[in-house]
Design a protein around this motif. Structure first.
Motif, PDB file in Angstrom:
ATOM      1  N   THR A 174      23.003  -4.945 -23.585  1.00 21.90           N
ATOM      2  CA  THR A 174      23.308  -3.830 -22.679  1.00 21.90           C
ATOM      3  C   THR A 174      22.092  -2.968 -22.395  1.00 21.90           C
ATOM      4  O   THR A 174      22.009  -2.328 -21.339  1.00 21.90           O
ATOM      5  N   ALA A 175      21.134  -2.956 -23.302  1.00 27.36           N
ATOM      6  CA  ALA A 175      19.963  -2.095 -23.113  1.00 27.36           C
ATOM      7  C   ALA A 175      19.052  -2.590 -21.998  1.00 27.36           C
ATOM      8  O   ALA A 175      18.233  -1.820 -21.490  1.00 27.36           O
ATOM      9  N   VAL A 176      19.164  -3.863 -21.588  1.00 27.35           N
ATOM     10  CA  VAL A 176      18.191  -4.407 -20.636  1.00 27.35           C
ATOM     11  C   VAL A 176      18.726  -4.477 -19.207  1.00 27.35           C
ATOM     12  O   VAL A 176      18.035  -4.966 -18.320  1.00 27.35           O
ATOM     13  N   THR A 177      19.941  -4.011 -18.961  1.00 28.97           N
ATOM     14  CA  THR A 177      20.448  -3.940 -17.596  1.00 28.97           C
ATOM     15  C   THR A 177      21.267  -2.681 -17.411  1.00 28.97           C
ATOM     16  O   THR A 177      21.984  -2.248 -18.319  1.00 28.97           O
ATOM     17  N   ARG A 178      21.164  -2.105 -16.214  1.00 27.63           N
ATOM     18  CA  ARG A 178      22.035  -0.978 -15.887  1.00 27.63           C
ATOM     19  C   ARG A 178      23.464  -1.453 -15.674  1.00 27.63           C
ATOM     20  O   ARG A 178      24.419  -0.827 -16.158  1.00 27.63           O
ATOM     21  N   THR A 179      23.642  -2.546 -14.924  1.00 24.48           N
ATOM     22  CA  THR A 179      24.978  -2.964 -14.517  1.00 24.48           C
ATOM     23  C   THR A 179      25.816  -3.467 -15.684  1.00 24.48           C
ATOM     24  O   THR A 179      27.042  -3.373 -15.653  1.00 24.48           O
ATOM     25  N   TYR A 180      25.169  -4.019 -16.722  1.00 30.19           N
ATOM     26  CA  TYR A 180      25.924  -4.502 -17.871  1.00 30.19           C
ATOM     27  C   TYR A 180      26.050  -3.429 -18.964  1.00 30.19           C
ATOM     28  O   TYR A 180      26.739  -3.653 -19.957  1.00 30.19           O
ATOM     29  N   ALA A 181      25.384  -2.310 -18.781  1.00 28.69           N
ATOM     30  CA  ALA A 181      25.296  -1.321 -19.859  1.00 28.69           C
ATOM     31  C   ALA A 181      26.657  -0.861 -20.344  1.00 28.69           C
ATOM     32  O   ALA A 181      26.879  -0.702 -21.551  1.00 28.69           O
ATOM     33  N   ASP A 182      27.575  -0.644 -19.413  1.00 29.28           N
ATOM     34  CA  ASP A 182      28.914  -0.202 -19.788  1.00 29.28           C
ATOM     35  C   ASP A 182      29.903  -1.349 -19.896  1.00 29.28           C
ATOM     36  O   ASP A 182      31.105  -1.134 -20.085  1.00 29.28           O
ATOM     37  N   ASN A 183      29.388  -2.569 -19.760  1.00 27.47           N
ATOM     38  CA  ASN A 183      30.252  -3.755 -19.797  1.00 27.47           C
ATOM     39  C   ASN A 183      29.595  -4.832 -20.659  1.00 27.47           C
ATOM     40  O   ASN A 183      29.178  -5.877 -20.152  1.00 27.47           O
ATOM     41  N   PRO A 184      29.476  -4.611 -21.939  1.00 29.98           N
ATOM     42  CA  PRO A 184      28.746  -5.550 -22.795  1.00 29.98           C
ATOM     43  C   PRO A 184      29.389  -6.922 -22.889  1.00 29.98           C
ATOM     44  O   PRO A 184      28.762  -7.860 -23.394  1.00 29.98           O
ATOM     45  N   TRP A 185      30.609  -7.063 -22.414  1.00 29.33           N
ATOM     46  CA  TRP A 185      31.290  -8.358 -22.420  1.00 29.33           C
ATOM     47  C   TRP A 185      30.960  -9.183 -21.182  1.00 29.33           C
ATOM     48  O   TRP A 185      31.421 -10.296 -21.041  1.00 29.33           O
ATOM     49  N   TRP A 186      30.170  -8.625 -20.259  1.00 30.05           N
ATOM     50  CA  TRP A 186      29.755  -9.397 -19.082  1.00 30.05           C
ATOM     51  C   TRP A 186      28.639 -10.360 -19.492  1.00 30.05           C
ATOM     52  O   TRP A 186      27.486  -9.972 -19.657  1.00 30.05           O
ATOM     53  N   LEU A 187      28.953 -11.605 -19.606  1.00 31.20           N
ATOM     54  CA  LEU A 187      27.950 -12.628 -19.871  1.00 31.20           C
ATOM     55  C   LEU A 187      28.118 -13.786 -18.898  1.00 31.20           C
ATOM     56  O   LEU A 187      27.177 -14.169 -18.213  1.00 31.20           O
ATOM     57  N   LEU A 188      29.345 -14.316 -18.828  1.00 35.58           N
ATOM     58  CA  LEU A 188      29.631 -15.459 -17.977  1.00 35.58           C
ATOM     59  C   LEU A 188      30.782 -15.117 -17.042  1.00 35.58           C
ATOM     60  O   LEU A 188      31.859 -14.720 -17.492  1.00 35.58           O
ATOM     61  N   GLY A 189      30.541 -15.264 -15.748  1.00 36.98           N
ATOM     62  CA  GLY A 189      31.539 -14.872 -14.771  1.00 36.98           C
ATOM     63  C   GLY A 189      32.846 -15.630 -14.887  1.00 36.98           C
ATOM     64  O   GLY A 189      33.911 -15.106 -14.558  1.00 36.98           O
ATOM     65  N   ASN A 190      32.799 -16.873 -15.337  1.00 37.06           N
ATOM     66  CA  ASN A 190      34.007 -17.687 -15.440  1.00 37.06           C
ATOM     67  C   ASN A 190      34.649 -17.637 -16.817  1.00 37.06           C
ATOM     68  O   ASN A 190      35.660 -18.306 -17.044  1.00 37.06           O
ATOM     69  N   TYR A 191      34.072 -16.859 -17.720  1.00 36.75           N
ATOM     70  CA  TYR A 191      34.623 -16.742 -19.076  1.00 36.75           C
ATOM     71  C   TYR A 191      34.700 -15.264 -19.434  1.00 36.75           C
ATOM     72  O   TYR A 191      33.945 -14.757 -20.258  1.00 36.75           O
ATOM     73  N   GLN A 192      35.626 -14.580 -18.758  1.00 34.86           N
ATOM     74  CA  GLN A 192      35.845 -13.163 -18.955  1.00 34.86           C
ATOM     75  C   GLN A 192      37.041 -12.936 -19.878  1.00 34.86           C
ATOM     76  O   GLN A 192      38.014 -13.713 -19.861  1.00 34.86           O
ATOM     77  N   LEU A 193      36.959 -11.876 -20.677  1.00 38.12           N
ATOM     78  CA  LEU A 193      38.127 -11.467 -21.452  1.00 38.12           C
ATOM     79  C   LEU A 193      39.226 -11.004 -20.499  1.00 38.12           C
ATOM     80  O   LEU A 193      38.953 -10.620 -19.356  1.00 38.12           O
ATOM     81  N   GLU A 194      40.456 -11.059 -20.963  1.00 38.95           N
ATOM     82  CA  GLU A 194      41.563 -10.651 -20.108  1.00 38.95           C
ATOM     83  C   GLU A 194      41.401  -9.190 -19.680  1.00 38.95           C
ATOM     84  O   GLU A 194      41.027  -8.324 -20.477  1.00 38.95           O
ATOM     85  N   GLN A 195      41.689  -8.955 -18.410  1.00 37.74           N
ATOM     86  CA  GLN A 195      41.488  -7.635 -17.821  1.00 37.74           C
ATOM     87  C   GLN A 195      42.295  -6.579 -18.568  1.00 37.74           C
ATOM     88  O   GLN A 195      43.483  -6.743 -18.844  1.00 37.74           O
ATOM     89  N   GLY A 196      41.634  -5.485 -18.925  1.00 43.86           N
ATOM     90  CA  GLY A 196      42.271  -4.400 -19.631  1.00 43.86           C
ATOM     91  C   GLY A 196      42.152  -4.469 -21.136  1.00 43.86           C
ATOM     92  O   GLY A 196      42.454  -3.500 -21.839  1.00 43.86           O
ATOM     93  N   THR A 197      41.681  -5.618 -21.646  1.00 44.61           N
ATOM     94  CA  THR A 197      41.546  -5.778 -23.100  1.00 44.61           C
ATOM     95  C   THR A 197      40.100  -5.704 -23.559  1.00 44.61           C
ATOM     96  O   THR A 197      39.828  -5.706 -24.766  1.00 44.61           O
TER      97      THR A 197
END
Length: 815
Positions: A174-197
């Motif tokens: 999270t420290a190396v991007t602004r857009t992922y900073a508040d979303n540390p679970w953003w790694l793979l677009g097709n392998y997202q945790l269930e929305q809201g969890t």
């Protein structure tokens, strides 16, 4: 795809043209053309299309190939950034203005540590490579510093130098991007945790990283999912299917599909994993401590609700996931094209297909090797939000394979972010023997023979719409001269390959419809002057666009349809002629030949986004009137000497689509297909003896700024006297003659006479595309079709009644 800019807002203006007056009266009682045998254009190119074979999407597209999961590859992530240095030294490069080295704070300190940088400089009109090397440290933040430090000293960086950064990452802290900073679970677009969890699961210890451990055929990575143990399974995946709209993508109903996935675990109690294929099927499998492939079959059915494909477990431990696939069991081989797609393209007979597999319009670049690898082995591409995605659903080989199957030539957009070595490697892949490094990559696909031995010509275009600031950082907005010189450098790298074949490649650069003249500041002209190796320059022509929903809006709907029917002749053709004249003049001054091309054209639409779909706009853009107008500019350019022209785009569905959801042809595709199927040989002369015309009055309309829709200005358009309502394009191949007639007329039929220069046989064919109303469309079904009939009354002075707003092709034989 292409988006409008300043003068490409002209379609918006048509909504108010003529709205204050009745339709102009028609002058003249018939159109008479004297056909002359002199060649106007020898064997002009058939029309082509842009293609970008899609992955499965629950709301937009279904695949053309037999792989129905959008995320088969789980491999390291490639990220690139291009910018302009503001300062530097022998050990540093700084970019502290505009987007900065951080690209609007997307990338922060540490992101490109250990990556590579290439630096280019424009000197006396020529671009050269200043240096390449490793990045020791990368510093970037909103308030600065914004610089990198080279691992080794070298030639000093100067202000104005262009740079390209490249890195490959297995995780995105999270420290190396602004857009992922508040979303540390953003790694793979097709392998997202269930929305809201996401937040709760991350707090509980769920972590994702791309591990180097991979199964056979899995490339260089897999997803390592750390599980904390929970009451409900922790699942990763994304949306798969939805019944929200009746025509949204579906699996082939009643067909059997096979799901396969490689799994491995450590520390899990039993290794229990649950796989959910939307609402289609659920399967439990057991992962072991060694890589193992798991598979099961299910029968497709219509979806209910919106559901995900995902997999997960409630057990504590570590789960590795890779090589996920959903393949129709009795369909083509995995990743093979469905025959219906190939056959549909074959019927169109395109001269070229413009390929996007190497291009990333609004993202952060690709690496050539990723586009050449099998999809399951290719690295992913960094996305600004929601995680990395597949570099391409199929890759370059499969798209070249499609070109070969269709019998057309490829027009490849190559990336402006590729290094010179990558450009040379591309040539080796396309033209080198099978025992060279990149020839072996091609041969590994089963294509031992060079692609230059398959196709008579391969176009290589340096970037897409590099004038367009919306497509940063890949472009050169406002810097046509630098773009031209940069393209020339990259083309020279291609030509330096020992496998370069001058007679098999055409080198193409971008022009811009907003700046078609020869002024020093004009993007296309300055680029062409700075790129002596360019053999072609291209431009786009749309009718409508993201800010042009009002194209046909009017107090009187028929006035609006008249605006659409005459738009190409009134607005586009003059700019097209100026563009070609500019290119021809520059080419003549430099003693070379430069061909003018059209890289994209056709009806335009607003930019798609959730909640913005407007069926009325779709009906307008896919109307009979817009189809005739699209054909009008294609044929006008053909007669003027343009080379390949590429429709945007071949696909099914809405927006920029050639076909409806059921693969029925939209009318514009039918109109262009009439030229490809029915007009053979050379374009010859058609002298106008008499004509039906209208006088278009002066008009005023609003223009809208590309970047600020509230910024409106009024523009005045001069009157157009004596605008012809019928056009004739005669073709001759041996004793076969064919004549395309286009009617822009709205109020009624037009008597047409053709004075032929030969004695015809009595038998001939008439093919008509038309309908009772200009607003007809084929969105739901093929309401408008080409009607063909055989007749036996052909004479040397031939007459017919040309239907209003229609296209007619007459095919006759010389005795």
């Amino acid at each position: 795809m292409t988006y409008p800019s300043v003068l490409r807002h002209l379609p918006l203006l048509l909504g108010s043209l003529l709205c204050a007056a009745d339709l102009p009266p028609v002058a003249g009682d018939k159109a008479v053309f004297a056909i002359t045998p002199g060649v106007v254009q020898a064997n002009p190119a058939r029309f082509g299309a842009n293609i970008d074979p899609p992955a499965m999407s629950h709301w937009s597209t279904e695949p053309w190939h037999n792989q129905w999961w959008s995320g088969p590859a789980i491999n390291p992530i490639t990220a690139r950034h291009k910018g302009t240095a503001t300062a530097g030294s022998a050990t540093t490069l700084e970019d502290d203005k505009g987007a900065k080295i951080s690209y609007f704070d997307v990338f922060r300190s540490g992101f490109f540590d250990g990556g590579t940088v290439a630096v280019y400089r424009l000197t006396d009109g020529v671009v050269s490579l200043v240096r390449e090397g490793r990045i020791a440290t990368y510093e970037a933040s909103k308030d600065g510093p914004n610089r990198l430090t080279f691992a080794e000293p070298g030639p000093a960086v100067q202000p104005g130098d262009e740079y390209v950064l490249t890195t490959v990452r297995r995780e995105i802290p999270t420290a190396v991007t602004r857009t992922y900073a508040d979303n540390p679970w953003w790694l793979l677009g097709n392998y997202q945790l269930e929305q809201g969890t996401e937040k709760a699961l991350h707090a509980a210890g769920v972590r994702m990283v791309i591990d180097a451990d991979a199964p056979p055929g899995g490339g260089t990575g897999s997803l390592r999912l750390t599980l904390p143990g929970s009451e409900k399974p922790v699942r990763v995946g994304t949306w798969f299917m939805s019944d929200q709209q009746a025509d949204w993508p579906r699996l082939n109903n009643g067909k059997t599909y096979t799901v396969s996935v490689w799994l491995k675990q450590a520390g899990m109690a039993t290794g229990a994993v649950e796989i959910r294929v939307g609402d289609q099927a659920t399967q439990s499998v057991t992962a072991t401590t060694a890589w193992q492939q798991h598979s099961f079959d299910f029968t497709a059915k219509p979806p209910k609700g919106t559901s995900r494909f995902d997999l997960g477990s409630a057990e504590k431990g570590v789960l590795w996931i890779d090589n996920v696939a959903i393949v129709e069991k009795d369909g083509p081989p995995a990743y093979g094209y469905y025959p219906a797609v190939v056959d549909t393209l074959k019927r169109f007979r395109p001269n070229t297909l413009r390929l996007w597999t190497l291009q990333e319009n609004r993202g952060f670049g690709k690496a050539l090797d990723d586009a050449l690898a099998p999809p399951a082995e290719a690295n992913l591409s960094f996305r600004e939000s929601h995680g990395a995605g597949a570099t391409d659903p199929l890759g370059l080989h499969r798209q070249l394979e499609l070109c070969a199957q269709v019998g057309t030539s490829p027009w490849i957009i190559t990336s402006t972010m590729f290094t010179g070595q990558e450009q040379r490697n591309l040539i080796e892949y396309l033209a080198g023997p099978a025992d060279t490094p990149y020839g072996r990559k091609r041969a590994a696909w089963g294509q031992a023979k060079p692609w230059t031995a398959v196709f008579p010509q391969i176009k290589l275009e340096m970037g897409n719409e590099t004038w367009n600031g919306m497509f940063a950082p890949q472009g050169f907005s406002g810097r046509g001269k630098f773009y031209g010189a940069y393209s020339d450098y990259m083309f020279r790298q291609m030509q330096s390959s020992p496998h370069w074949k001058a007679d098999r490649f055409q080198l193409v650069i971008n022009g811009w419809v907003a700046q078609t003249g020869s002024e020093e500041w004009a993007f296309g002209a300055s680029a062409l002057k700075a790129c002596p190796s360019a053999q072609a320059i291209d431009i786009a022509y749309y009718t409508g666009g993201w800010d042009a929903v009002g194209l046909i809006a009017s107090e009187n709907p028929m006035q609006g349809w008249m605006n659409a029917l005459v738009y190409s002749r009134r607005m586009l053709a003059p700019r097209a002629m100026e563009f070609k004249k500019t290119a021809d003049t520059i080419a003549a001054a430099s003693g070379r030949k430069v061909e003018s091309l059209v890289y994209e054209a056709g009806p335009g639409y607003t930019l798609p986004a959730p909640g913005k779909f407007n069926l009325g706009e779709q009906r307008e853009g896919k109307s009979l009137a817009h189809a005739i107008n699209a054909l009008d500019i294609f044929m006008s350019n053909l007669r003027a000497g343009y080379g390949d022209q590429s429709f945007f785009m071949f696909k099914n569905g809405h927006y920029w689509a050639s076909h409806n959801r059921a693969w029925g042809e939209h009318i514009a595709w039918k109109a262009l297909g009439m030229r490809n199927a029915l007009l053979e040989g050379d374009l010859v002369g058609a002298e106008v003896r008499r004509m039906v015309t209208i006088d278009l009055p002066e008009a005023k309309a609003d223009t809208v700024s590309q970047s600020n829709s509230a910024n409106r200005k009024t523009k005045t358009f001069p009157p157009v006297p004596n605008l012809p309502l019928v056009d004739c394009y005669p073709f001759k191949q041996g004793k076969r003659w064919s004549f395309m007639l286009i009617s822009r007329r709205l109020d009624g039929d037009t008597p047409v006479e053709l004075e032929l220069p030969f004695d015809p046989a009595p038998a001939y064919a008439v093919h008509t595309l038309g309908g009772a109303s200009p607003d007809l469309h084929n969105i739901d079904s093929e309401v408008v079709t080409v009607v063909s009939e055989q007749r036996t009354d052909m004479t040397r002075t031939f007459s017919l009644a040309m239907p209003k707003h229609s296209v007619v092709v007459v095919v006759a034989q010389e005795r």
